[in-house]
Enzyme design. Structure first.
Site, PDB file in Angstrom:
ATOM      1  N   GLY A 184       0.637  56.045  -6.904  1.00 53.88           N
ATOM      2  CA  GLY A 184       2.060  56.371  -6.897  1.00 53.88           C
ATOM      3  C   GLY A 184       2.821  55.178  -7.435  1.00 53.88           C
ATOM      4  O   GLY A 184       2.349  54.048  -7.328  1.00 53.88           O
ATOM      5  N   THR A 185       3.981  55.424  -8.005  1.00 56.06           N
ATOM      6  CA  THR A 185       4.631  54.316  -8.693  1.00 56.06           C
ATOM      7  C   THR A 185       5.912  53.791  -8.045  1.00 56.06           C
ATOM      8  O   THR A 185       5.840  52.850  -7.284  1.00 56.06           O
ATOM      9  CB  THR A 185       4.824  54.671 -10.172  1.00 56.06           C
ATOM     10  OG1 THR A 185       5.308  56.002 -10.249  1.00 56.06           O
ATOM     11  CG2 THR A 185       3.506  54.602 -10.894  1.00 56.06           C
TER      12      THR A 185
END
Lengths: 231, 266
Positions: free
Chosen positions: B44-45
């Site tokens: 996830g960023t």
């Protein structure tokens, strides 16, 4: 060498049952009723030690008898439900499995141990017609010897069960609004304890499993709220 | 705490450790093959959080990446943990989502066993222990660096915390962001943030910051109008956690962000 006295199994069980019944009868009773939006549990409890508690999203617990014993059972129920919900899914946590586990555990103590548990518990699970497979509300009563029974509409635990059942049998009908259900529960408790004055809101512990709520359905009514409900 | 061999405490995390080790998250990984296997897990960023007048805003983009590939376009990275707190996750998606789920169960479990909820500070500290417990996995590449935020009813303010891989916990009084695009999001929030932001202004800053991060960082997902995918923005105030509706986010994005950019380019 002294020989132990012979005691027949019947006598032993009877003695244990009598002991447990006496312990349970010392405390106040609890009543659980279905109302139009879910299940309401009503107890006379002036102390701040709760007799009713949340187990899981749609499941509540109520216990009478010796506080330390039924509170321990409540915590075991929370652990049982949370582990199950973590390992499977939240919808897989069901009241029936929990009530069965209580029945096994309480029955086991009754037969094996010298002192039986002086407790009776209710496991209530609120149903929702919109949830496939979970439509019906369930109420189970587990007594001190591990006997389990399934109830519709209402159920009761404690020393005053017979009087409560007699009171509710003629008066209870399905689809009651919350206020009526709480008043009926309170009046049943009054009738069961041979009292005449209604129990003050401060002396009542009332919790609901309200299917209209999002997520966790359990809710404890505060004194203010209870006054408003009772009108 | 063990009585007659059974766990008696009020922590779900410890209950699993002592009584159900087979269900324990973050398995102890060993062997040289682990590194190679872990290079390809989804990540996830970008997530961010900042305070505003009524409480705290927590937002995240929706993209998960596996190296240079897209793993998921609509990943949820912001999770309510109870009625008045939230976790936002960045890093290895699997353990991060598991940690968010575990924190929610942990807080609920404590509340049910004890009959009252933890203080916000206590919740933040609990998460710290979970991040620390994940350290062995983090050493092998499964880094999880969450943000935790909530409304403190005693102080009547929103509060937020960031974490490092060792479980270090740092309270931020204004704003913070995490993840691969976190730096850009943070800079964007920094330029616009001021004390006592109104709700609408806070929404604009959150959507703007995620758009800026997506602009600079290829691993951060921007608004995907074709698929109808928008960032997830949640508010936590005195009344509880509230997810901002998709229509509102779309409106803020079209009216504030797109218009501002188009004008700048014209």
């Amino acid at each position: 060498m002294s020989m132990p006295f012979y005691v027949s199994p019947e006598q032993l069980m009877q003695d244990k049952a009598e002991y447990a019944r006496k312990g349970i009868a010392r405390g106040k009773s609890i009543v659980a009723l279905e109302y139009d939006k879910g299940i309401v549990l009503v107890a006379e409890n002036p102390s701040r030690l709760s007799k009713i508690g949340e187990i899981y999203d749609r499941i509540a617990f109520a216990g009478v008898g010796k506080f330390s014993e039924f509170d321990q059972l409540r915590k075991i129920g929370v652990r049982f439900a949370d582990v199950r919900g973590y390992a499977y899914s939240r919808e897989d946590v069901r009241g029936k499995a929990l009530a069965n586990a209580y029945s096994q555990a309480i029955g086991d103590v009754f037969t094996r141990e010298l002192k039986p548990l002086e407790v009776e518990v209710i496991v209530a699970e609120v149903g929702d017609p919109r949830l496939a497979g979970h439509e019906e509300s369930l109420m189970f009563r587990v007594t001190f010897d591990g006997s389990i029974s399934d109830h519709r509409g209402y159920t009761t635990i404690g020393g005053g069960v017979d009087a409560l059942e007699t009171y509710l049998r003629d008066r209870y009908k399905s689809g009651l609004p919350l206020g009526d259900a709480v008043r009926m529960g309170r009046d049943a408790l009054v009738a069961a304890s041979n009292g005449s004055a209604p129990i003050a809101p401060e002396r009542l512990e009332v919790c609901t499993l309200d299917r209209e709520r999002v997520g966790r359905k359990f809710r404890r009514a505060g004194a203010e709220e209870l006054r408003a409900i009772l009108g | 705490m063990l009585i007659r061999g059974r766990y008696q405490g009020s922590s779900f995390f410890e209950l699993l450790e002592t009584e159900h080790p087979e269900l324990r998250p973050a398995p102890r990984l060993a062997g040289s093959d682990a590194g190679a296997a872990l290079a390809s897990v989804p990540h996830g960023t970008t997530v961010l959080a900042f305070r505003f007048a009524d409480g705290v805003v927590v937002a995240g983009d929706r993209l998960a990446t596996e190296g240079h590939r897209v793993a998921a376009r609509d990943l949820q990275k912001v999770f309510p943990t109870d009625s008045h707190s939230l976790i936002a996750i960045a890093g290895a998606a699997g353990p991060a989502i598991e940690m968010a789920r575990m924190l929610r169960i942990e807080l609920e479990h404590y509340e049910k066993i004890e009959g009252e909820p933890l203080e916000l500070e206590g919740k933040a500290n609990k998460l710290s222990q979970m991040v620390r417990a994940n350290l062995p996995a983090a050493m092998q590449g499964l880094v999880v660096v969450p943000l935790f935020a909530g409304y403190d009813p005693r102080r009547r303010i929103g509060r937020l915390w960031k974490y490092d891989v060792t479980g270090g916990r740092y309270e931020e009084t204004e704003y913070d962001a995490s993840g691969s695009g976190g730096l850009y999001a943070r800079e964007s929030v920094k330029k616009a943030w001021q004390p006592g932001l109104a709700r609408e202004e806070a929404l604009r800053i959150a959507v703007q910051a995620l758009a800026d991060a997506a602009d600079e960082d290829r691993a951060t997902g921007g608004v995907d109008l074709g698929r109808g995918i928008f960032p997830l923005v949640c508010l936590c105030t005195a009344t509880g956690v509230e997810e901002v509706g998709r229509e509102t986010i779309e409106r803020v994005y079209r009216e504030q962000v797109v218009v501002a950019r188009t004008r700048a380019g014209a």
